[in-house]
Design an enzyme around this catalytic site. Sequence first.
Site, PDB file in Angstrom:
ATOM      1  N   ARG A  51      60.758 -17.780  51.352  1.00  0.00           N
ATOM      2  CA  ARG A  51      60.510 -18.719  50.258  1.00  0.00           C
ATOM      3  C   ARG A  51      59.682 -18.135  49.123  1.00  0.00           C
ATOM      4  O   ARG A  51      59.984 -18.328  47.955  1.00  0.00           O
ATOM      5  CB  ARG A  51      59.757 -19.959  50.768  1.00  0.00           C
ATOM      6  CG  ARG A  51      60.628 -21.071  51.225  1.00  0.00           C
ATOM      7  CD  ARG A  51      59.897 -21.806  52.319  1.00  0.00           C
ATOM      8  NE  ARG A  51      59.713 -20.900  53.432  1.00  0.00           N
ATOM      9  CZ  ARG A  51      60.589 -20.747  54.417  1.00  0.00           C
ATOM     10  NH1 ARG A  51      61.643 -21.482  54.451  1.00  0.00           N
ATOM     11  NH2 ARG A  51      60.397 -19.872  55.375  1.00  0.00           N
ATOM     12  N   THR A  52      58.603 -17.449  49.479  1.00  0.00           N
ATOM     13  CA  THR A  52      57.698 -17.017  48.414  1.00  0.00           C
ATOM     14  C   THR A  52      58.405 -16.026  47.491  1.00  0.00           C
ATOM     15  O   THR A  52      58.442 -16.206  46.272  1.00  0.00           O
ATOM     16  CB  THR A  52      56.411 -16.413  49.004  1.00  0.00           C
ATOM     17  OG1 THR A  52      55.835 -17.381  49.883  1.00  0.00           O
ATOM     18  CG2 THR A  52      55.407 -16.076  47.914  1.00  0.00           C
ATOM     19  N   LYS A  80      55.777   6.813  52.410  1.00  0.00           N
ATOM     20  CA  LYS A  80      55.480   8.240  52.250  1.00  0.00           C
ATOM     21  C   LYS A  80      53.986   8.467  52.093  1.00  0.00           C
ATOM     22  O   LYS A  80      53.535   9.593  51.885  1.00  0.00           O
ATOM     23  CB  LYS A  80      56.180   8.789  51.004  1.00  0.00           C
ATOM     24  CG  LYS A  80      57.675   8.642  50.999  1.00  0.00           C
ATOM     25  CD  LYS A  80      58.226   9.212  49.680  1.00  0.00           C
ATOM     26  CE  LYS A  80      59.692   8.921  49.513  1.00  0.00           C
ATOM     27  NZ  LYS A  80      60.127   9.203  48.138  1.00  0.00           N
ATOM     28  N   ARG A 101      52.696  -9.276  47.956  1.00  0.00           N
ATOM     29  CA  ARG A 101      52.302  -9.737  49.300  1.00  0.00           C
ATOM     30  C   ARG A 101      51.984  -8.513  50.136  1.00  0.00           C
ATOM     31  O   ARG A 101      52.712  -7.512  50.094  1.00  0.00           O
ATOM     32  CB  ARG A 101      53.435 -10.530  49.942  1.00  0.00           C
ATOM     33  CG  ARG A 101      53.177 -10.783  51.425  1.00  0.00           C
ATOM     34  CD  ARG A 101      54.136 -11.768  52.020  1.00  0.00           C
ATOM     35  NE  ARG A 101      53.854 -13.111  51.543  1.00  0.00           N
ATOM     36  CZ  ARG A 101      54.419 -14.209  52.055  1.00  0.00           C
ATOM     37  NH1 ARG A 101      55.300 -14.107  53.036  1.00  0.00           N
ATOM     38  NH2 ARG A 101      54.108 -15.399  51.578  1.00  0.00           N
ATOM     39  N   HIS A 129      46.452 -17.475  49.970  1.00  0.00           N
ATOM     40  CA  HIS A 129      47.842 -17.609  49.508  1.00  0.00           C
ATOM     41  C   HIS A 129      47.857 -18.627  48.369  1.00  0.00           C
ATOM     42  O   HIS A 129      48.354 -19.737  48.519  1.00  0.00           O
ATOM     43  CB  HIS A 129      48.713 -18.064  50.680  1.00  0.00           C
ATOM     44  CG  HIS A 129      50.190 -17.928  50.476  1.00  0.00           C
ATOM     45  ND1 HIS A 129      50.764 -17.690  49.239  1.00  0.00           N
ATOM     46  CD2 HIS A 129      51.221 -17.996  51.362  1.00  0.00           C
ATOM     47  CE1 HIS A 129      52.081 -17.630  49.380  1.00  0.00           C
ATOM     48  NE2 HIS A 129      52.380 -17.813  50.658  1.00  0.00           N
TER      49      HIS A 129
HETATM   50  C1  NCD Z   1      53.304 -18.960  54.859  1.00  0.00           C
HETATM   51  C2  NCD Z   1      52.700 -17.571  54.725  1.00  0.00           C
HETATM   52  O1  NCD Z   1      53.406 -16.608  54.473  1.00  0.00           O
HETATM   53  O2  NCD Z   1      51.480 -17.517  54.852  1.00  0.00           O
HETATM   54  N1  NCD Z   1      54.642 -19.003  54.460  1.00  0.00           N
HETATM   55  C3  NCD Z   1      54.932 -19.164  53.133  1.00  0.00           C
HETATM   56  O3  NCD Z   1      54.538 -18.401  52.272  1.00  0.00           O
HETATM   57  N2  NCD Z   1      55.648 -20.245  52.805  1.00  0.00           N
HETATM   58  C4  NCD Z   1      53.089 -19.554  56.208  1.00  0.00           C
HETATM   59  C5  NCD Z   1      53.542 -18.819  57.431  1.00  0.00           C
HETATM   60  O4  NCD Z   1      54.060 -17.694  57.360  1.00  0.00           O
HETATM   61  O5  NCD Z   1      53.374 -19.386  58.510  1.00  0.00           O
END
Ligand code: NCD
Length: 306
Positions: A51-52, A80, A101, A129
Amino acid sequence: MRHLIDIRDLGRAELDALLERAEDIISAPKEYSDSCRGKTLATLFYEPSTRTRLSFEAAMYELGGNVLGFASADSSSVSKGETIADTVRVVSEYCDVIAMRHPKEGAPLVASRHATVPVINAGDGGHNHPTQTLTDLLTVKREKGKVGSLTVGFCGDLKFGRTVHSLINALSLYEDIKLVLVSPEELRLPGYTYKDVILKNGMESEMTTSLQEVIGELDVLYMTRVQKERFFNEEDYMRLRDSYILTPQLLARAKPDLCVMHPLPRVNEISQEVDSDPRAAYFRQAANGKHVRKALILKLLEEAAR
Ligand code: NCD
């Protein structure tokens, strides 16, 4: 240069303005279809995501912009041995904004110190997050009509769940929030959230191990996945992973206008039978994520242009 590393980088007025803009985008998406023409977003994802990353990319495409990036560490030069500093210094030349991320806490902060374009933290280890929090605030606002004066339950892995830490931080800026923290003892909130945010801001809170006992009090229930990837041993994970499962039977004890949220992905913690209950807001929540990320990209690009 303005970045979004921690949700506390945004003040209350800025949060409210972002939510308002996201709602405007939802009501008139075509008016924004050219607003990022000629701009490029880089998504640097060193950790899995559905999703993100995809909502960031969809957001940028729908704003008329371009996207480049990678979806795993092994497909980039980090495999590398390249440092984050070198990677972002170079990627800054290829784009106008970066979403990153990373499994290590603080990696996006390091990136922001070496980038010459805005950096957005799209999740750093078990820490923060912030763009999920924007998604969550927009969802609470749209589902409940307001963000303040609510009893909000958090259930599951409150220790490693980064979405929980960021959302509690943001809620501390809103009036009259009561928190109900439901977790196994081993998965309680870390001190940097419990002491430094809840206690320091004098937020009302209650801690329990039983969802059943408190579900009837809640206006919002934020379920979370037990964060397997952050455990040191498999045994602990296996023992804790099914601590809470939201079922229709349990939901029968809840208010008729409860809003059930989950950042997703879910594993076992919400039974699929709950999906058809009108109180299940988690798929609407995921849809909100794309629009609020559009609002954020626009804000950071506007500020960078000043
Ligand atoms: C969350 C995350 O990555 O922290 N997911 C997300 O970004 N929607 C929650 C999770 O991974 O449980």
